[in-house]
Design an enzyme around this catalytic site. Structure first.
Site, mmCIF file in Angstrom:
data_model
loop_
_atom_site.group_PDB
_atom_site.id
_atom_site.type_symbol
_atom_site.label_atom_id
_atom_site.label_comp_id
_atom_site.label_asym_id
_atom_site.label_seq_id
_atom_site.Cartn_x
_atom_site.Cartn_y
_atom_site.Cartn_z
ATOM 1 N N ARG A 133 5.370 94.334 -27.571
ATOM 2 C CA ARG A 133 5.189 94.311 -29.007
ATOM 3 C C ARG A 133 5.572 95.679 -29.565
ATOM 4 N NH1 ARG A 133 0.368 91.837 -26.991
ATOM 5 N NH2 ARG A 133 0.164 89.649 -27.633
ATOM 6 N N LYS A 157 -3.187 93.605 -27.452
ATOM 7 C CA LYS A 157 -4.089 93.030 -28.455
ATOM 8 C C LYS A 157 -5.472 92.799 -27.876
ATOM 9 C CE LYS A 157 -1.371 90.605 -31.948
ATOM 10 N NZ LYS A 157 -1.081 89.286 -32.537
ATOM 11 N N HIS A 221 10.453 92.278 -33.029
ATOM 12 C CA HIS A 221 9.838 91.021 -32.601
ATOM 13 C C HIS A 221 10.888 89.998 -32.173
ATOM 14 C CE1 HIS A 221 5.979 89.127 -32.140
ATOM 15 N NE2 HIS A 221 6.417 88.010 -32.673
ATOM 16 N N ARG A 224 11.616 90.698 -28.675
ATOM 17 C CA ARG A 224 10.536 90.166 -27.829
ATOM 18 C C ARG A 224 10.741 88.666 -27.630
ATOM 19 N NH1 ARG A 224 4.944 90.567 -26.281
ATOM 20 N NH2 ARG A 224 3.629 88.966 -27.205
ATOM 21 N N HIS A 247 -0.245 86.764 -24.197
ATOM 22 C CA HIS A 247 -0.829 85.774 -25.103
ATOM 23 C C HIS A 247 -2.198 85.339 -24.582
ATOM 24 C CE1 HIS A 247 3.387 84.438 -26.675
ATOM 25 N NE2 HIS A 247 2.949 85.516 -27.277
ATOM 26 N N TYR A 256 8.052 78.404 -27.238
ATOM 27 C CA TYR A 256 9.353 78.595 -26.600
ATOM 28 C C TYR A 256 9.871 77.324 -25.949
ATOM 29 C CZ TYR A 256 8.428 83.422 -27.598
ATOM 30 O OH TYR A 256 8.155 84.585 -28.264
#
Length: 287
Positions: A133, A157, A221, A224, A247, A256
């Site tokens: 990120r 995150k 992004h 990514r 994630h 995806y």
């Protein structure tokens, strides 16, 4: 609570603060607002994007849920807030050839030995080669990428740690950059602290423009997304991709599968047990 118990990132905390401050400006003291007051927000938000309304409503639901659970008020009036349906857009994509063009150009410019081209090459190699990120990349400590180590340990995150693979090309690019990088705590220093996300965005778009890619198609992004999509095209499974991207929920990673649905159909036809040769006809059942 969000910081101490939920482990929310600084960016998340700032977003929640902004949304609550905007609601307070409209309603006054939030802790005293009732359901009728919250209903009025729906009319004030009618010209906003559905994603913005959903985010603001979510912040308020979290706020009133906290007050109710901690006994700071006897009810939770947030059920009256709107719940707009949001269709998650498919990510913008770059082809492998387009990213390769950016990498080749960046490597050629870095070979000149100039400081900033070396920095830009290292940024691009880490963005595309490791799927970082933007916030994770710019905040890397100076010695995060260690010589000979195929992974770095990253805190992403929610303050969750994960292993991130570092390619040989990225190792070389970072090593070349460190020969020129100013001393300091950050791998990519900026004017006051580390490089900002806004500046990274500008750098990436300029790199795209140099090789003839429309700048509006490219961002950190998007690179990514390219990392994830190209891995999936190469045969990576969703659980591996989920771990690499950091994630929390595999549902986020599943977007995806829509991007590369053609390859997934081919994979089922080739690998599923029902796609074996039919003994009588000699044809594959998946055909």
């Amino acid at each position: 609570m969000l910081a101490a118990e939920a482990g929310a990132s600084r960016n998340t905390l700032m977003a929640y603060r902004g949304d609550l401050a905007a609601a307070a400006a409209a309603l006054g003291r939030l802790g005293d607002a009732d359901a009728e007051a919250l209903k009025s927000l729906g009319g004030q938000w009618q010209d906003l994007a559905a994603s913005t309304v959903a985010r603001r409503a979510s912040a308020l639901r979290r706020f009133y849920g906290f007050l109710y659970e901690d006994g700071l008020r006897a009810d939770d009036p947030s059920d009256v807030l709107p719940r707009p349906k949001i269709k998650r857009p498919l990510p913008r994509l770059l082809s492998a050839e387009e990213v390769e063009g950016m990498l080749v150009d960046a490597a050629d410019r870095a070979a000149s030995g100039e400081r900033l081209p070396r920095r830009d090459h290292a940024l691009l190699e880490l963005l595309y080669g490791s799927g970082l990120r933007a916030s994770e990349l710019v905040a890397l400590p100076r010695r995060a990428v260690r010589p000979g180590e195929p992974f770095l340990i990253l805190k992403g995150k929610g303050e969750k740690e994960r292993l991130v693979p570092i390619s040989t090309a990225a190792h070389r690019a970072v090593a070349a950059w460190l020969e020129e990088a100013p001393e300091g705590a950050w791998l990519f220093p900026g004017e006051k602290a580390h490089l900002s996300r806004v500046r990274l965005f500008q750098i990436v778009r300029a790199m795209a423009a140099r090789v003839g890619i429309a700048p509006e198609r490219v961002s950190p992004h998007v690179l990514r997304h390219a990392f994830a999509t190209h891995l999936l095209e190469g045969g990576a499974d969703l659980r591996t991709l989920q771990a690499l991207l950091g994630h929390a929920d595999i549902a986020t990673t599943q977007i995806y599968t829509h991007v590369d649905s053609r390859r997934l159909v081919e994979l089922v036809n080739k690998r599923h047990p029902l796609a074996r040769q039919d003994l009588k006809t000699g044809n594959a059942l998946g055909d």
